[in-house]
Design an enzyme around this catalytic site. Structure first.
Site, PDB file in Angstrom:
ATOM      1  N   LYS A 199      33.338  -5.566  28.152  1.00 13.65           N
ATOM      2  CA  LYS A 199      33.347  -6.653  27.334  1.00 13.65           C
ATOM      3  C   LYS A 199      34.689  -7.157  27.177  1.00 13.65           C
ATOM      4  CE  LYS A 199      30.922  -4.881  24.072  1.00 13.65           C
ATOM      5  NZ  LYS A 199      30.544  -3.460  24.730  1.00 13.65           N
ATOM      6  N   ARG A 250      25.022  -6.784  17.605  1.00 10.38           N
ATOM      7  CA  ARG A 250      24.963  -5.522  18.170  1.00 10.38           C
ATOM      8  C   ARG A 250      23.512  -4.849  17.530  1.00 10.38           C
ATOM      9  NH1 ARG A 250      30.555  -3.876  19.009  1.00 10.38           N
ATOM     10  NH2 ARG A 250      30.443  -1.985  20.045  1.00 10.38           N
ATOM     11  N   ARG A 297      41.941   5.570  20.819  1.00 10.84           N
ATOM     12  CA  ARG A 297      41.263   4.959  19.607  1.00 10.84           C
ATOM     13  C   ARG A 297      40.441   6.354  19.168  1.00 10.84           C
ATOM     14  NH1 ARG A 297      37.874  -0.128  21.502  1.00 10.84           N
ATOM     15  NH2 ARG A 297      36.231   0.962  20.599  1.00 10.84           N
ATOM     16  N   ARG A 345      28.111   7.231  20.193  1.00  9.44           N
ATOM     17  CA  ARG A 345      28.098   5.672  20.456  1.00  9.44           C
ATOM     18  C   ARG A 345      27.140   5.025  21.527  1.00  9.44           C
ATOM     19  NH1 ARG A 345      34.232   4.237  22.012  1.00  9.44           N
ATOM     20  NH2 ARG A 345      33.601   2.213  21.650  1.00  9.44           N
ATOM     21  N   ARG A 379      40.357   5.807  28.244  1.00  7.85           N
ATOM     22  CA  ARG A 379      41.008   4.467  27.909  1.00  7.85           C
ATOM     23  C   ARG A 379      42.184   5.041  26.819  1.00  7.85           C
ATOM     24  NH1 ARG A 379      37.191  -0.034  25.598  1.00  7.85           N
ATOM     25  NH2 ARG A 379      36.718   1.563  23.701  1.00  7.85           N
TER      26      ARG A 379
HETATM   27  P1  AMP Z   1      34.064  -2.364  20.007  1.00  7.92           P
HETATM   28  O1  AMP Z   1      35.554  -2.564  19.924  1.00  7.92           O
HETATM   29  O2  AMP Z   1      33.446  -3.789  20.022  1.00  7.92           O
HETATM   30  O3  AMP Z   1      33.599  -1.210  20.845  1.00  7.92           O
HETATM   31  O4  AMP Z   1      33.777  -1.697  18.411  1.00  7.92           O
HETATM   32  C1  AMP Z   1      33.998  -0.559  17.761  1.00  7.92           C
HETATM   33  C2  AMP Z   1      33.196  -0.054  16.555  1.00  7.92           C
HETATM   34  O5  AMP Z   1      33.309  -1.102  15.623  1.00  7.92           O
HETATM   35  C3  AMP Z   1      31.841   0.144  16.984  1.00  7.92           C
HETATM   36  O6  AMP Z   1      31.410   1.205  17.540  1.00  7.92           O
HETATM   37  C4  AMP Z   1      31.170  -0.084  15.514  1.00  7.92           C
HETATM   38  O7  AMP Z   1      31.467   1.081  14.751  1.00  7.92           O
HETATM   39  C5  AMP Z   1      32.027  -1.113  15.062  1.00  7.92           C
HETATM   40  N1  AMP Z   1      31.416  -2.552  15.417  1.00  7.92           N
HETATM   41  C6  AMP Z   1      31.826  -3.344  15.977  1.00  7.92           C
HETATM   42  N2  AMP Z   1      31.195  -4.612  16.107  1.00  7.92           N
HETATM   43  C7  AMP Z   1      29.972  -4.129  15.177  1.00  7.92           C
HETATM   44  C8  AMP Z   1      28.834  -4.834  15.065  1.00  7.92           C
HETATM   45  N3  AMP Z   1      28.676  -6.213  15.772  1.00  7.92           N
HETATM   46  N4  AMP Z   1      27.850  -4.267  14.410  1.00  7.92           N
HETATM   47  C9  AMP Z   1      28.272  -3.044  13.640  1.00  7.92           C
HETATM   48  N5  AMP Z   1      29.175  -2.413  14.160  1.00  7.92           N
HETATM   49  C10 AMP Z   1      30.394  -2.989  14.918  1.00  7.92           C
END
Ligand code: AMP
Length: 210
Positions: free
Chosen positions: A13, A86, A158, A169, A125
């Site tokens: 994404k 999400r 990360r 996750r 990553r």
């Molecule tokens: P990402 O960078 O999109 O993979 O997001 C990393 C982490 O941020 C996720 O595993 C969640 O813990 C949190 N996160 C990001 N976007 C959301 C969302 N829309 N709702 C809830 N948690 C989020």
């Protein structure tokens, strides 16, 4: 024309959003990036979010909905919602926000990638702690060990890309995020794209949708 990009962690994404921003001048709203910024600044929201993110859990719906509400401008166009919504509750809240702010969503694109590939992508990553550039220990290593090719910043893993968190996750994704498929199917906005293809091929499929 605005889009939701959703899919499991590691589906690409962020990579696709970066291309859409660079080439089509779209504007990315990534809740993951917004949350990581708050963590960097050690705000109260950041501290709260970190406790969920480090475990691979979702941050509570209302926290991310408020965050998106704050950055989303009335009449703003060409937005990519990256990693938001999400959950179905977030998707409903997004629909409400779009109405309030006089915006519309063209499609919700699901980037589909098998779990085996996701685990390899996520565990390998690495990201630049300064500019956010993304690398991979096998498929896109940095030229100098642990230093960003773009800005020379420190390249790190990360916390939530550690093997023990990845599994959670993926589980959280299956339980809370995959139901978005039916939500957007019912809304007539669902599009599925094969995310295992090379980056440029995935990009051109997304572009066609636009
Ligand atoms: P990402 O960078 O999109 O993979 O997001 C990393 C982490 O941020 C996720 O595993 C969640 O813990 C949190 N996160 C990001 N976007 C959301 C969302 N829309 N709702 C809830 N948690 C989020």
């Amino acid at each position: 024309m605005s889009l939701v990009l959703f899919g499991p962690p590691g589906a690409g994404k962020g990579t696709q959003s970066a291309l859409l921003v660079e080439r089509l001048n779209m504007q990315q709203i990534s809740t993951g990036d917004l949350l990581r910024n708050s963590i960097k600044k050690q705000t109260d929201l950041g501290k709260l979010a970190q406790s969920y993110m480090d475990k691979g859990e979702l941050v509570p719906d209302q926290v991310v909905i408020d965050m998106v509400n704050e950055v989303l401008k009335t009449g703003q166009d060409n937005i990519i919602f990256d990693g938001f919504p999400r959950t179905v509750a977030q998707a409903k809240a997004l629909d409400d926000l779009l109405v309030q702010k006089n915006l519309s969503l063209r499609k919700a694109i699901f980037i589909k990638v098998p779990n085996k590939v996701l685990i390899n992508r996520l565990s390998g990553r690495r990201v630049c702690s300064s500019c956010g550039a993304v690398f991979h220990i096998e498929s896109k290593p940095t030229k100098v060990a642990d230093k960003c090719d773009n800005c020379g910043g420190n390249v790190i893993q990360r916390n939530d890309d550690k093997v023990e968190v990845i599994e959670n996750r993926l589980k959280v994704y299956d339980e809370f995020t995959s139901p978005l498929k039916n939500f957007y199917l019912a809304a007539g906005k669902y599009i599925e794209i094969e995310g295992e293809l090379p980056t440029e091929e995935v990009y051109s499929k997304i572009k066609k949708v636009l």
